[in-house]
Scaffold this motif. Structure first.
Motif, PDB file in Angstrom:
ATOM      1  N   ILE A  93       0.830  -1.212   0.000  1.00 23.35           N
ATOM      2  CA  ILE A  93       0.000   0.000   0.000  1.00 23.35           C
ATOM      3  C   ILE A  93       0.862   1.259   0.000  1.00 23.35           C
ATOM      4  O   ILE A  93       1.764   1.410   0.823  1.00 23.35           O
ATOM      5  CB  ILE A  93      -0.947   0.017   1.217  1.00 23.35           C
ATOM      6  CG1 ILE A  93      -1.899  -1.168   1.166  1.00 23.35           C
ATOM      7  CG2 ILE A  93      -1.724   1.326   1.284  1.00 23.35           C
ATOM      8  CD1 ILE A  93      -2.785  -1.291   2.388  1.00 23.35           C
ATOM      9  N   GLU A  94       0.539   2.172  -0.938  1.00 21.60           N
ATOM     10  CA  GLU A  94       1.227   3.470  -1.021  1.00 21.60           C
ATOM     11  C   GLU A  94       0.320   4.621  -0.623  1.00 21.60           C
ATOM     12  O   GLU A  94       0.800   5.661  -0.180  1.00 21.60           O
ATOM     13  CB  GLU A  94       1.763   3.683  -2.433  1.00 21.60           C
ATOM     14  CG  GLU A  94       2.859   2.690  -2.791  1.00 21.60           C
ATOM     15  CD  GLU A  94       3.397   2.887  -4.201  1.00 21.60           C
ATOM     16  OE1 GLU A  94       2.988   3.842  -4.894  1.00 21.60           O
ATOM     17  OE2 GLU A  94       4.236   2.060  -4.605  1.00 21.60           O
ATOM     18  N   SER A  95      -0.994   4.448  -0.816  1.00 19.74           N
ATOM     19  CA  SER A  95      -1.927   5.500  -0.412  1.00 19.74           C
ATOM     20  C   SER A  95      -3.233   4.874   0.060  1.00 19.74           C
ATOM     21  O   SER A  95      -3.623   3.808  -0.402  1.00 19.74           O
ATOM     22  CB  SER A  95      -2.198   6.468  -1.560  1.00 19.74           C
ATOM     23  OG  SER A  95      -2.972   5.852  -2.564  1.00 19.74           O
ATOM     24  N   VAL A  96      -3.883   5.581   0.997  1.00 18.36           N
ATOM     25  CA  VAL A  96      -5.160   5.128   1.544  1.00 18.36           C
ATOM     26  C   VAL A  96      -6.087   6.328   1.652  1.00 18.36           C
ATOM     27  O   VAL A  96      -5.678   7.393   2.128  1.00 18.36           O
ATOM     28  CB  VAL A  96      -4.997   4.507   2.947  1.00 18.36           C
ATOM     29  CG1 VAL A  96      -6.345   4.259   3.603  1.00 18.36           C
ATOM     30  CG2 VAL A  96      -4.215   3.218   2.879  1.00 18.36           C
ATOM     31  N   ILE A  97      -7.317   6.130   1.213  1.00 21.77           N
ATOM     32  CA  ILE A  97      -8.356   7.131   1.418  1.00 21.77           C
ATOM     33  C   ILE A  97      -9.402   6.490   2.318  1.00 21.77           C
ATOM     34  O   ILE A  97      -9.994   5.462   1.973  1.00 21.77           O
ATOM     35  CB  ILE A  97      -8.979   7.598   0.087  1.00 21.77           C
ATOM     36  CG1 ILE A  97      -7.918   8.267  -0.773  1.00 21.77           C
ATOM     37  CG2 ILE A  97     -10.162   8.542   0.352  1.00 21.77           C
ATOM     38  CD1 ILE A  97      -8.387   8.652  -2.168  1.00 21.77           C
ATOM     39  N   ILE A  98      -9.596   7.094   3.481  1.00 24.60           N
ATOM     40  CA  ILE A  98     -10.575   6.610   4.453  1.00 24.60           C
ATOM     41  C   ILE A  98     -11.862   7.404   4.226  1.00 24.60           C
ATOM     42  O   ILE A  98     -11.818   8.625   4.127  1.00 24.60           O
ATOM     43  CB  ILE A  98     -10.043   6.789   5.888  1.00 24.60           C
ATOM     44  CG1 ILE A  98      -8.767   5.955   6.071  1.00 24.60           C
ATOM     45  CG2 ILE A  98     -11.101   6.394   6.922  1.00 24.60           C
ATOM     46  CD1 ILE A  98      -8.028   6.201   7.364  1.00 24.60           C
ATOM     47  N   ASN A 115       5.491   1.369   2.893  1.00 25.11           N
ATOM     48  CA  ASN A 115       5.420   2.182   1.674  1.00 25.11           C
ATOM     49  C   ASN A 115       4.243   3.148   1.663  1.00 25.11           C
ATOM     50  O   ASN A 115       4.042   3.864   0.686  1.00 25.11           O
ATOM     51  CB  ASN A 115       5.363   1.277   0.441  1.00 25.11           C
ATOM     52  CG  ASN A 115       6.670   0.543   0.246  1.00 25.11           C
ATOM     53  OD1 ASN A 115       7.729   1.160   0.224  1.00 25.11           O
ATOM     54  ND2 ASN A 115       6.609  -0.774   0.163  1.00 25.11           N
ATOM     55  N   LEU A 116       3.481   3.194   2.735  1.00 28.65           N
ATOM     56  CA  LEU A 116       2.318   4.073   2.826  1.00 28.65           C
ATOM     57  C   LEU A 116       2.781   5.519   2.986  1.00 28.65           C
ATOM     58  O   LEU A 116       3.278   5.916   4.036  1.00 28.65           O
ATOM     59  CB  LEU A 116       1.419   3.653   3.997  1.00 28.65           C
ATOM     60  CG  LEU A 116       0.168   4.478   4.232  1.00 28.65           C
ATOM     61  CD1 LEU A 116      -0.714   4.523   2.998  1.00 28.65           C
ATOM     62  CD2 LEU A 116      -0.598   3.934   5.426  1.00 28.65           C
ATOM     63  N   LYS A 117       2.604   6.302   1.908  1.00 27.53           N
ATOM     64  CA  LYS A 117       3.080   7.687   1.892  1.00 27.53           C
ATOM     65  C   LYS A 117       1.963   8.707   2.063  1.00 27.53           C
ATOM     66  O   LYS A 117       2.184   9.803   2.545  1.00 27.53           O
ATOM     67  CB  LYS A 117       3.790   7.968   0.565  1.00 27.53           C
ATOM     68  CG  LYS A 117       5.018   7.134   0.312  1.00 27.53           C
ATOM     69  CD  LYS A 117       5.577   7.397  -1.084  1.00 27.53           C
ATOM     70  CE  LYS A 117       6.630   6.403  -1.452  1.00 27.53           C
ATOM     71  NZ  LYS A 117       6.101   5.201  -2.089  1.00 27.53           N
ATOM     72  N   SER A 118       0.756   8.341   1.637  1.00 20.83           N
ATOM     73  CA  SER A 118      -0.346   9.293   1.613  1.00 20.83           C
ATOM     74  C   SER A 118      -1.576   8.690   2.296  1.00 20.83           C
ATOM     75  O   SER A 118      -1.991   7.577   1.958  1.00 20.83           O
ATOM     76  CB  SER A 118      -0.683   9.648   0.165  1.00 20.83           C
ATOM     77  OG  SER A 118      -1.867  10.382   0.084  1.00 20.83           O
ATOM     78  N   THR A 136       5.420   3.775   9.036  1.00 25.17           N
ATOM     79  CA  THR A 136       4.929   4.098   7.693  1.00 25.17           C
ATOM     80  C   THR A 136       5.770   5.237   7.135  1.00 25.17           C
ATOM     81  O   THR A 136       6.309   6.059   7.892  1.00 25.17           O
ATOM     82  CB  THR A 136       3.448   4.545   7.714  1.00 25.17           C
ATOM     83  OG1 THR A 136       3.336   5.758   8.468  1.00 25.17           O
ATOM     84  CG2 THR A 136       2.545   3.478   8.292  1.00 25.17           C
ATOM     85  N   ALA A 137       5.868   5.307   5.813  1.00 22.14           N
ATOM     86  CA  ALA A 137       6.564   6.420   5.175  1.00 22.14           C
ATOM     87  C   ALA A 137       5.853   7.736   5.495  1.00 22.14           C
ATOM     88  O   ALA A 137       6.495   8.776   5.643  1.00 22.14           O
ATOM     89  CB  ALA A 137       6.637   6.191   3.663  1.00 22.14           C
TER      90      ALA A 137
END
Length: 185
Positions: A93-98, A115-118, A136-137
């Motif tokens: 995962i690089e980005s997550v939108i909740i 790798n979670l940056k955003s 997390t990144a």
């Protein structure tokens, strides 16, 4: 003699009642609270449970997408919680939108998503568990200061000088568990 027999009968009855209750299975969480665990359901990339209030709590992410958009509803249930360790170790995962409507992000929820940056966190989130974004990144890229996750104070990075005074944003809705635990000053 009659009183002694009666006393022995009462003691035996108490022992029997206690032994019956000690044989019942209980689920206990990490802090010792007794829980009634709802059955989990799998839908797409998510394992979830339906809560007593009729909303869904995500228990586990089963996918491998780089860019995750958590749905606002799963099988008709509004998503209200991201549970304990639900995305932990999802290194792809690089980005997550909740989605809007989520009010709680559990302890270790995104821990070790290296790798979670955003992360997009809606204003509806008012509670975040310990270490939810640890390793997390995204957290690594935050400057040394009070770190917000949405409108919740998540942590304070860096070393505060002695007698530091903090002024939080006026629209702050919560302070995460142990947000200032590493700050001795």
């Amino acid at each position: 003699m009659k009183k002694l027999k009666k006393a022995i009968s009462v003691i035996i009855a108490v022992v029997m009642v206690v032994s019956v209750f000690s044989a019942l299975p209980l689920t206990v969480n990490a802090v010792g609270n007794i829980l009634r665990k709802a059955p989990t359901v799998v839908s797409g990339d998510y394992q979830y449970e339906v809560r007593d209030d009729g909303t869904a709590a995500i228990d586990e992410y089963l996918g491998s997408d780089k860019n995750v958009v958590i749905p606002g509803k799963i099988d008709g249930y509004a998503v209200s919680r991201i549970g304990y360790e639900s995305f932990k170790d999802c290194t792809s995962i690089e980005s997550v939108i909740i989605p809007n409507g989520v009010t709680y992000i559990g302890m270790d929820a995104f821990r070790n998503c290296t790798n979670l940056k955003s992360i997009t966190i809606p204003d509806t989130v008012n509670e975040i568990g310990m270490l939810a974004f640890q390793d997390t990144a995204w957290l690594e890229n935050q400057r040394d200061d009070v770190v917000y996750a949405g409108k919740v104070v998540y942590t304070c990075k860096g070393e505060m000088p002695v007698y530091t005074n903090l002024t939080l944003k006026s629209d702050t809705t919560g302070i995460a568990d142990k947000a200032f635990a590493k700050q001795e000053n």
